[in-house]
Scaffold this active site. Sequence first.
Site, PDB file in Angstrom:
ATOM      1  N   CYS A  47      50.223  14.644  48.296  1.00 44.59           N
ATOM      2  CA  CYS A  47      51.075  14.752  47.261  1.00 44.59           C
ATOM      3  C   CYS A  47      52.665  15.056  47.791  1.00 44.59           C
ATOM      4  CB  CYS A  47      50.779  15.742  46.155  1.00 44.59           C
ATOM      5  SG  CYS A  47      49.124  15.314  45.493  1.00 44.59           S
ATOM      6  N   ALA A  48      52.664  14.736  48.996  1.00 43.97           N
ATOM      7  CA  ALA A  48      53.932  15.203  49.616  1.00 43.97           C
ATOM      8  C   ALA A  48      54.919  14.227  49.548  1.00 43.97           C
ATOM      9  CB  ALA A  48      53.508  15.560  51.053  1.00 43.97           C
ATOM     10  N   ARG A  49      54.794  13.325  50.511  1.00 46.40           N
ATOM     11  CA  ARG A  49      55.857  11.894  50.418  1.00 46.40           C
ATOM     12  C   ARG A  49      54.891  10.790  51.055  1.00 46.40           C
ATOM     13  NH1 ARG A  49      58.215  14.773  47.989  1.00 46.40           N
ATOM     14  NH2 ARG A  49      60.496  15.347  48.166  1.00 46.40           N
ATOM     15  N   ASP A  73      49.498  10.560  45.053  1.00 47.24           N
ATOM     16  CA  ASP A  73      50.403  10.436  43.964  1.00 47.24           C
ATOM     17  C   ASP A  73      52.082   9.869  44.255  1.00 47.24           C
ATOM     18  OD1 ASP A  73      51.689  12.563  44.952  1.00 47.24           O
ATOM     19  OD2 ASP A  73      51.830  13.718  42.760  1.00 47.24           O
ATOM     20  N   GLU A  78      57.229   2.682  46.071  1.00 51.57           N
ATOM     21  CA  GLU A  78      57.162   3.061  44.939  1.00 51.57           C
ATOM     22  C   GLU A  78      57.849   2.303  43.759  1.00 51.57           C
ATOM     23  OE1 GLU A  78      57.776   7.331  44.771  1.00 51.57           O
ATOM     24  OE2 GLU A  78      55.947   7.699  46.114  1.00 51.57           O
ATOM     25  N   HIS A  96      53.981  10.307  40.659  1.00 49.82           N
ATOM     26  CA  HIS A  96      54.513  11.504  41.248  1.00 49.82           C
ATOM     27  C   HIS A  96      55.376  12.078  40.121  1.00 49.82           C
ATOM     28  CE1 HIS A  96      55.370  14.355  44.414  1.00 49.82           C
ATOM     29  NE2 HIS A  96      56.836  14.343  44.215  1.00 49.82           N
ATOM     30  N   GLY A  98      54.389  15.501  38.672  1.00 48.54           N
ATOM     31  CA  GLY A  98      53.938  16.861  38.278  1.00 48.54           C
ATOM     32  C   GLY A  98      54.820  17.615  37.635  1.00 48.54           C
ATOM     33  N   ALA A  99      56.407  17.433  37.652  1.00 48.48           N
ATOM     34  CA  ALA A  99      57.232  18.098  37.126  1.00 48.48           C
ATOM     35  C   ALA A  99      57.517  17.817  35.817  1.00 48.48           C
ATOM     36  CB  ALA A  99      58.763  18.142  37.886  1.00 48.48           C
TER      37      ALA A  99
END
Length: 340
Positions: A47-49, A73, A78, A96, A98-99
């Site tokens: 889930c980093a990069r 994610d 992308e 990606h 989550g926020a």
Amino acid sequence: VALVTLQELLMQSDFITLHIPLSQATRNLIGRAELELMKPTARIINCARGGVVDEEAVAAALQDGTLAGAAFDVFTEEPPSGSPLLTSPNSVLTPHLGASTLEAQTNVAIDVADQVIAVLRGEMAKYAVNAPHASAELFPYIQMSTTVGSFAGQLMDGQIQKVNVCYAGDLQQASCDPLKAGVISGILRNTTEERVNLVNAELIARQRGLRVAEETSQDCGAYGNLITVTLETDRGKTTVAGTVRDHLTRIVRINDFFMDISLTERHFLICDHIDGPGLVGAIGTTLGQASINISSMHLSRLEPRGKALFVMALDEPLGDAEKNIIRAIPNIHTVRTVNL
């Protein structure tokens, strides 16, 4: 928590999660060779990069059964059209975002509201990107520096020409930029109609040609930390020093007079005078007739019946009429008020 090498981590772990930026050093950090070291029952989560993990190598390991599962994610490209992970077994793929969940957006809204309230109260905005960087431990001292600056700015006479700030004790090792911004902000709030805060304080000071000199000192007397602000004007100097004790700001010096004033009130009456009987009673009578309550009083003198200074903390602000009456009392030299 035990620190191990990457090789040991890969061989021993059941779940591996990545929390690193993408750089030349981390690109394809987990590739075919690294995956071969992992247990066939292990799972990897990125889930980093995108690009930190070799997606083709992970897809192949999932197909061969040498890797139990993967959750991503972030992807090399992308949106991940054409990624081999899209058709791999035992994989969980999500955007990606989550926020952008309901819970995250609620927390962001709360944080924004809290920060707006803090700034309107004159406090430090914790997450401002264009303010001097300050750790949470420094916040009480920033508040103190702002208060000391405001106190000095309201006590000075004349046109301000220079500001001298001395950081002593524990503060000599601190990041002084936010403390300086606090001092300037406190001073300028009383001298301009512009809205002054920690972000624009130094800019406004430069535009006004205000010189600010800083120094550090090991000598802080009986205090663990001390900020001393001296304002030089065309009529003389005004010095105010403050400290933080038990997370509260205290004024411990005004010019030549030392005292210990807890700033639990917002309104203060400060008078230079000649020490003598009856003076405090006369002032108290004047305040009582104006229905102004005294919450505390502090007195400092250079010698008995000599030069002295008293500070009265008031529950209500002092009006001009009461100031004029107090000025007329014998042996009162100056009458000033500070409102925080």
